[in-house]
Design a protein around this motif. Structure first.
Motif, PDB file in Angstrom:
ATOM      1  N   ALA A  92     -81.148  -1.635  22.866  1.00 46.54           N
ATOM      2  CA  ALA A  92     -81.542  -2.930  23.435  1.00 46.54           C
ATOM      3  C   ALA A  92     -81.411  -2.929  24.956  1.00 46.54           C
ATOM      4  N   CYS A  93     -80.336  -2.363  25.475  1.00 45.99           N
ATOM      5  CA  CYS A  93     -80.147  -2.323  26.932  1.00 45.99           C
ATOM      6  C   CYS A  93     -81.091  -1.317  27.592  1.00 45.99           C
ATOM      7  N   ARG A  94     -81.382  -0.207  26.914  1.00 46.14           N
ATOM      8  CA  ARG A  94     -82.374   0.748  27.461  1.00 46.14           C
ATOM      9  C   ARG A  94     -83.731   0.082  27.572  1.00 46.14           C
ATOM     10  N   ASP A  95     -84.124  -0.632  26.512  1.00 47.28           N
ATOM     11  CA  ASP A  95     -85.418  -1.318  26.530  1.00 47.28           C
ATOM     12  C   ASP A  95     -85.465  -2.376  27.622  1.00 47.28           C
ATOM     13  N   ALA A  96     -84.375  -3.140  27.791  1.00 51.69           N
ATOM     14  CA  ALA A  96     -84.326  -4.179  28.823  1.00 51.69           C
ATOM     15  C   ALA A  96     -84.419  -3.551  30.219  1.00 51.69           C
ATOM     16  N   LYS A  97     -83.744  -2.419  30.411  1.00 54.80           N
ATOM     17  CA  LYS A  97     -83.785  -1.749  31.712  1.00 54.80           C
ATOM     18  C   LYS A  97     -85.194  -1.231  32.005  1.00 54.80           C
ATOM     19  N   LYS A  98     -85.850  -0.660  30.988  1.00 53.16           N
ATOM     20  CA  LYS A  98     -87.233  -0.187  31.170  1.00 53.16           C
ATOM     21  C   LYS A  98     -88.149  -1.340  31.551  1.00 53.16           C
ATOM     22  N   GLN A  99     -87.966  -2.487  30.893  1.00 52.40           N
ATOM     23  CA  GLN A  99     -88.810  -3.650  31.186  1.00 52.40           C
ATOM     24  C   GLN A  99     -88.576  -4.132  32.618  1.00 52.40           C
ATOM     25  N   ARG A 100     -87.324  -4.183  33.047  1.00 50.39           N
ATOM     26  CA  ARG A 100     -87.029  -4.589  34.437  1.00 50.39           C
ATOM     27  C   ARG A 100     -87.672  -3.626  35.419  1.00 50.39           C
ATOM     28  N   ASN A 101     -87.559  -2.321  35.140  1.00 49.94           N
ATOM     29  CA  ASN A 101     -88.141  -1.317  36.033  1.00 49.94           C
ATOM     30  C   ASN A 101     -89.657  -1.418  36.060  1.00 49.94           C
ATOM     31  N   ASN A 102     -90.272  -1.660  34.903  1.00 53.00           N
ATOM     32  CA  ASN A 102     -91.726  -1.794  34.863  1.00 53.00           C
ATOM     33  C   ASN A 102     -92.185  -3.019  35.633  1.00 53.00           C
TER      34      ASN A 102
END
Length: 64
Positions: free
Chosen positions: A40-50
């Motif tokens: 969940a945190c990896r996905d959230a970090k990817k979304q923030r970076n995108n």
């Protein structure tokens, strides 16, 4: 050879399992570090970076 390991997410503190299969995949790819974030945190970090990169691209594109 590999065994499931319980790790703690550095962002939210939740425990998550790093499976034997995931460990084997990491080894095959040459990755040397275990994951530090849960899915969940990896996905959230990817979304923030995108989101950051898409905004940055629009700003860079405006300067052309």
């Amino acid at each position: 050879m590999y065994q499931d390991k319980t790790l703690v997410c550095k962002d939210c503190g939740a425990e998550f399992v790093w499976t034997a299969g995931e460990q084997e995949f990491y080894a095959q790819k040459g990755f040397q570090n275990a994951p530090v974030r849960c899915k969940a945190c990896r996905d959230a970090k990817k979304q923030r970076n995108n989101q950051f990169n898409s905004r940055r691209g629009r700003i860079a594109g405006a300067n052309k």
